[in-house]
Design a protein around this motif. Structure first.
Motif, short mmCIF file in Angstrom:
data_model
loop_
_atom_site.label_atom_id
_atom_site.label_comp_id
_atom_site.label_asym_id
_atom_site.label_seq_id
_atom_site.Cartn_x
_atom_site.Cartn_y
_atom_site.Cartn_z
N ALA A 1 -13.64 -9.61 4.03
CA ALA A 1 -12.53 -10.57 3.99
C ALA A 1 -11.52 -10.17 2.91
N ALA A 2 -12.02 -9.73 1.77
CA ALA A 2 -11.12 -9.32 0.68
C ALA A 2 -10.29 -8.11 1.08
N VAL A 3 -10.93 -7.15 1.72
CA VAL A 3 -10.21 -5.94 2.15
C VAL A 3 -9.20 -6.31 3.24
N GLY A 4 -9.56 -7.23 4.12
CA GLY A 4 -8.63 -7.67 5.16
C GLY A 4 -7.43 -8.41 4.59
N ALA A 5 -7.64 -9.15 3.51
CA ALA A 5 -6.57 -9.93 2.89
C ALA A 5 -5.76 -9.09 1.90
N LEU A 6 -6.27 -7.93 1.52
CA LEU A 6 -5.62 -7.10 0.51
C LEU A 6 -4.17 -6.75 0.83
N PRO A 7 -3.85 -6.27 2.02
CA PRO A 7 -2.44 -5.94 2.30
C PRO A 7 -1.51 -7.14 2.19
N SER A 8 -1.92 -8.29 2.72
CA SER A 8 -1.08 -9.49 2.63
C SER A 8 -0.89 -9.90 1.17
N ALA A 9 -1.97 -9.87 0.41
CA ALA A 9 -1.89 -10.24 -1.00
C ALA A 9 -0.99 -9.28 -1.77
N TYR A 10 -1.13 -7.99 -1.49
CA TYR A 10 -0.31 -6.97 -2.16
C TYR A 10 1.18 -7.26 -1.97
N PHE A 11 1.61 -7.40 -0.71
CA PHE A 11 3.02 -7.63 -0.44
C PHE A 11 3.48 -8.98 -0.97
N ALA A 12 2.70 -10.03 -0.72
CA ALA A 12 3.09 -11.38 -1.14
C ALA A 12 3.27 -11.48 -2.65
N VAL A 13 2.33 -10.93 -3.40
CA VAL A 13 2.41 -11.02 -4.87
C VAL A 13 3.59 -10.23 -5.41
N PHE A 14 3.78 -9.01 -4.91
CA PHE A 14 4.93 -8.22 -5.40
C PHE A 14 6.25 -8.88 -5.04
N TRP A 15 6.40 -9.38 -3.81
CA TRP A 15 7.65 -10.04 -3.42
C TRP A 15 7.89 -11.30 -4.23
#
Length: 141
Positions: A38-52
């Motif tokens: 689940a963490a690996v699946g959420a990683l891309p969304s979290a990466y983009f969301a946090v940086f934006w």
């Protein structure tokens, strides 16, 4: 650049989680494997969301001199940045198709940007330009 970072972060995340569980429990329980997935699946969304949300730019966007802002030129709040990331990644094929709207929109927004009410601004210190594609005015004469 962003794809490379996310791709390299996934195996590191999995390795750390499994390594920690092996050290503590000497076996990897199912819940650890599920949580890691689940963490690996959420990683891309979290990466983009946090940086934006924090800077308006991912490292790849920094290199390209672009940033994401809301439709009024303000930095994104976390809910909007998360929605943009999740929708963009979950519906990636539609997102790519929606990029054709960039050719037709005066502000060069893709379909995702129109739906989520965001825009990509160009330049090292982004500012929304109402007259057309978002650009930074060059003060040099």
């Amino acid at each position: 650049l962003d794809l490379v970072i996310v791709t390299l972060a996934a195996p590191v995340t999995v390795g750390l989680a499994i390594g920690a569980s092996l050290m503590m429990l000497r076996a990897t329980p199912d819940w650890v494997q599920l949580a890691t997935g689940a963490a690996v699946g959420a990683l891309p969304s979290a990466y983009f969301a946090v940086f934006w949300w924090i800077t308006g730019q991912t490292p790849g966007a920094m290199v390209m001199g672009i940033a994401v802002r809301d439709d009024k030129g303000r930095p994104l709040r976390f809910p909007r940045s998360l929605i943009r990331a999740v929708v963009g990644l979950v519906f990636a094929p539609l997102w790519l198709l929606g990029m054709t709207a960039v050719l037709l929109d005066a502000r060069r927004r893709g379909l995702l940007d129109m739906v989520v009410r965001t825009t990509v601004v160009y330049g090292s210190s982004p500012r929304l330009d109402e007259a057309g594609p978002a650009r930074v005015d060059d003060d040099r004469t």
